[in-house]
Each structure stands twice: as structure tokens, then as C-alpha cells.
Design an enzyme around this catalytic site. Structure first.
Site, short mmCIF file in Angstrom:
data_model
loop_
_atom_site.label_atom_id
_atom_site.label_comp_id
_atom_site.label_asym_id
_atom_site.label_seq_id
_atom_site.Cartn_x
_atom_site.Cartn_y
_atom_site.Cartn_z
N GLY A 181 -118.79 -39.96 -25.74
CA GLY A 181 -118.89 -39.06 -24.59
C GLY A 181 -117.85 -37.95 -24.66
N HIS A 182 -116.62 -38.34 -24.99
CA HIS A 182 -115.56 -37.33 -25.14
C HIS A 182 -115.90 -36.38 -26.28
CE1 HIS A 182 -113.09 -40.73 -23.31
NE2 HIS A 182 -112.83 -39.74 -22.48
N GLN B 113 -115.97 -35.27 -9.69
CA GLN B 113 -114.79 -34.64 -10.29
C GLN B 113 -115.12 -33.25 -10.84
OE1 GLN B 113 -111.84 -36.80 -12.87
NE2 GLN B 113 -113.05 -35.91 -14.51
N VAL C 60 -123.08 -39.33 -22.01
CA VAL C 60 -123.50 -40.05 -23.21
C VAL C 60 -123.53 -41.54 -22.89
CG1 VAL C 60 -122.94 -40.54 -25.62
CG2 VAL C 60 -122.52 -38.25 -24.68
N LEU D 132 -121.05 -44.50 -21.42
CA LEU D 132 -119.81 -44.79 -22.14
C LEU D 132 -118.63 -44.53 -21.22
CD1 LEU D 132 -120.47 -43.27 -25.68
CD2 LEU D 132 -120.93 -45.58 -24.85
P1 AMP Z 1 -111.46 -39.59 -19.06
O1 AMP Z 1 -110.80 -39.69 -20.39
O2 AMP Z 1 -112.20 -40.82 -18.67
O3 AMP Z 1 -110.56 -39.04 -18.00
O4 AMP Z 1 -112.60 -38.51 -19.23
C1 AMP Z 1 -112.35 -37.25 -19.81
C2 AMP Z 1 -113.61 -36.44 -19.71
O5 AMP Z 1 -114.66 -37.10 -20.40
C3 AMP Z 1 -114.09 -36.23 -18.28
O6 AMP Z 1 -114.55 -34.90 -18.15
C4 AMP Z 1 -115.22 -37.21 -18.16
O7 AMP Z 1 -116.19 -36.83 -17.22
C5 AMP Z 1 -115.79 -37.17 -19.56
N1 AMP Z 1 -116.58 -38.37 -19.86
C6 AMP Z 1 -116.24 -39.66 -19.64
N2 AMP Z 1 -117.25 -40.48 -20.00
C7 AMP Z 1 -118.25 -39.69 -20.45
C8 AMP Z 1 -119.57 -39.94 -20.97
N3 AMP Z 1 -120.05 -41.18 -21.09
N4 AMP Z 1 -120.32 -38.89 -21.33
C9 AMP Z 1 -119.84 -37.62 -21.20
N5 AMP Z 1 -118.61 -37.32 -20.73
C10 AMP Z 1 -117.83 -38.34 -20.35
#
Ligand code: AMP
Length: 265
Positions: free
Chosen positions: A32-33, A149, A172, A180
């Protein structure tokens, strides 16, 4: 890939890069990231990522201390993705003094996630504004997985006249539909098998099933739902008759793990 651990190092690295697209993360990276990194690449020639586990957005009862920290693996993934610059500050760098100056989002910050995680969006907005000021990107990419967010950050950018374009990234998922998330690592094997139910019931609500029934199914299947709610997609207000661009958002605890997801319809 260059790595900047301090703000002066970051500034020096940025000075030769031109306009950049920025992807803030808390690390423990997954596909996802990486998809956000690709979205950033489509938006600008140069991609800057950050890794920072932001204490301000965790309440004392939440998982700040046990949040997975996997820096070396993350570094390799970003390097393989071709990210040009990684900003990875310590807490001492980003919060050298107690962060008493805060960004408070409007009323949307107290709804949905904000209702169950008081102070969460204040912590998010505060760190995102600081990271924006450090990186000074032209574009920043946020995942729709954290839909509220995304909207609150976009609202902050508009309200504070930040010259940054906010670009959304699609969610994703694993093959069975589970979005994810770094927190999926907390799930025991039985819980991991159960976890796709959240996405399944949200899709059913998008197809017309009442949200209350979806919530009941989660409860009967061993979850503790915080909310399952249909909202308007553009501002997350409760839908009015005639609104057609909607989203159902859900958050629920499975054992000790809190999962969130959403489906647009
Ligand atoms: P985090 O590391 O969880 O703070 O997320 C960092 C970024 O990744 C944020 O913009 C989240 O929305 C995005 N993110 C987290 N999970 C996913 C995913 N499964 N698919 C797409 N983006 C994601």
C-alpha cells in the site's frame, strides 16, 4: 537513495532536487505504501518519503511502544522503489521540546475516528504540517484507506493556504480483500482468517444492506465495532436525500487489533 536524519541534512539534500512529491509514513512498509510512492512518481519527477512514528497521534492506551519498527527493511523497499530521498527524523529532531503548539482540525476531527480516538487528528495534523514545512513538497500523497485523514489533511491545506496539492492513493488489499495495514501484523492466525469480514460487510452496505445489520454481523462474529457509517464522500457529512457519491466507513476491534476500512459507492 539519500537518507536525512536531521532537518539541515534534509534541506541540503532538497536544495538540488527541484519540486518533489512527498509520502509521509510511519514505516513498517507494505505494498500500500509502495503504491503511494508510485502515485507520487506520477505526480512529480522526484519522490521523498518519510518514516516517523508520531507519538502525538497515539493515546496513552494505544500501541505506540509496540508499533512495528522495521527501518532496515523499509529502507531497502524504498531504495528498490527508486525513492530519491528518505527523511527519517528521531523524536529529538521533530519534537526537541514538548510540542505545545498544535493544529486543531475542525469538527470533522471529532467524528468517526476522532470520536473513538480523541486527539488523533490533532496529532496527525500537527505532525503533517511539521513534515510539510520540513520537506516543502509540491504534492503529497495520502491513502484512501485512511479516508477521513485524507479529507482532514486536504482541509488543513486549504484552510492554511499551504501550496501543496494533495493526491489520493487507492487502497491496496490482500487477495482475500483485507486492506494492507501495519497493524495486520498483530493478528493471530485465526483472527487473520476472520479479518476480511470487515471489507465484506462494508461492500454489502455499499450494495444496500443496512449499516446496523453489518455492525450486528461483526458483533456476532467476535468483533467489537466502533462504527459502521454511510457518509457523503466529499465532506463526510451524513447523506441527504439525493446525494449519490457516498462512502461507508467502518472501524472495529478484532481481539487486540483495531482495523479500519471503507468502500466508496
Ligand atoms: P501509515 O504508515 O499507516 O501512517 O500510512 C502512511 C500512508 O499510507 C497513509 O497515507 C495511509 O493512508 C497509506 N496507506 C496505509 N495503508 C494503505 C493501503 N492498504 N493502501 C494504500 N495506502 C495505504
Amino acid at each position: 537513495m539519500r537518507i536525512a536524519a536531521t532537518i539541515p541534512e534534509l534541506r541540503t539534500a532538497l536544495s538540488s532536487l527541484g519540486p518533489v512529491a512527498f509520502v509521509p509514513t510511519m514505516g513498517n512498509l507494505h505494498q500500500g505504501h509502495l503504491e503511494l510512492m508510485r502515485g507520487a512518481r506520477r505526480a512529480a519527477r522526484t519522490v521523498v518519503a518519510s518514516i516517523f512514528v508520531n507519538r502525538l497521534q497515539f493515546s496513552p492506551s494505544e500501541d505506540f511502544d509496540r508499533y512495528p519498527r522495521t527501518f532496515e527493511r523499509d529502507r531497502q523497499m524504498l531504495q528498490a522503489e527508486g525513492v530519491e530521498l528518505l527523511f527519517a527524523p528521531s523524536e529529538q529532531v521533530l519534537y526537541p521540546r514538548p510540542q505545545v503548539y498544535r493544529v486543531r482540525p475542525g469538527p470533522l476531527g471529532d467524528e468517526l475516528e476522532g470520536r473513538f480516538r480523541p486527539g488523533f487528528f490533532e496529532g496527525v495534523c500537527t505532525v503533517v504540517l511539521k513534515l510539510f514545512n520540513c520537506v516543502q513538497p509540491a504534492v503529497a500523497v495520502f491513502g484512501k484507506k485512511d479516508y477521513q485523514q485524507l479529507l482532514i489533511v486536504r482541509g488543513m491545506v486549504e484552510a492554511l493556504d499551504l501550496p501543496i496539492r494533495i493526491v489520493p492513493g487507492e487502497t491496496v488489499r490482500d487477495g482475500d480483500g483485507l486492506a494492507l495495514s501495519s497493524r495486520n501484523a498483530y493478528l493471530a492466525p485465526g483472527e487473520r482468517a476472520e479479518a476480511p469480514r470487515l471489507y465484506r460487510v462494508l461492500r454489502e452496505v455499499a450494495a444496500g444492506r443496512p449499516a446496523a445489520q453489518a455492525r450486528l454481523e461483526l458483533e456476532r462474529s467476535g468483533w467489537q465495532p466502533d462504527y459502521v457509517e454511510v457518509r457523503r464522500r466529499d465532506d463526510l457529512a451524513p447523506p441527504q436525500a439525493g446525494d449519490s457519491e457516498l462512502i461507508v466507513l467502518g472501524a472495529a476491534r478484532l481481539g487486540g487489533t483495531r482495523l479500519i476500512d471503507n468502500v466508496e459507492f
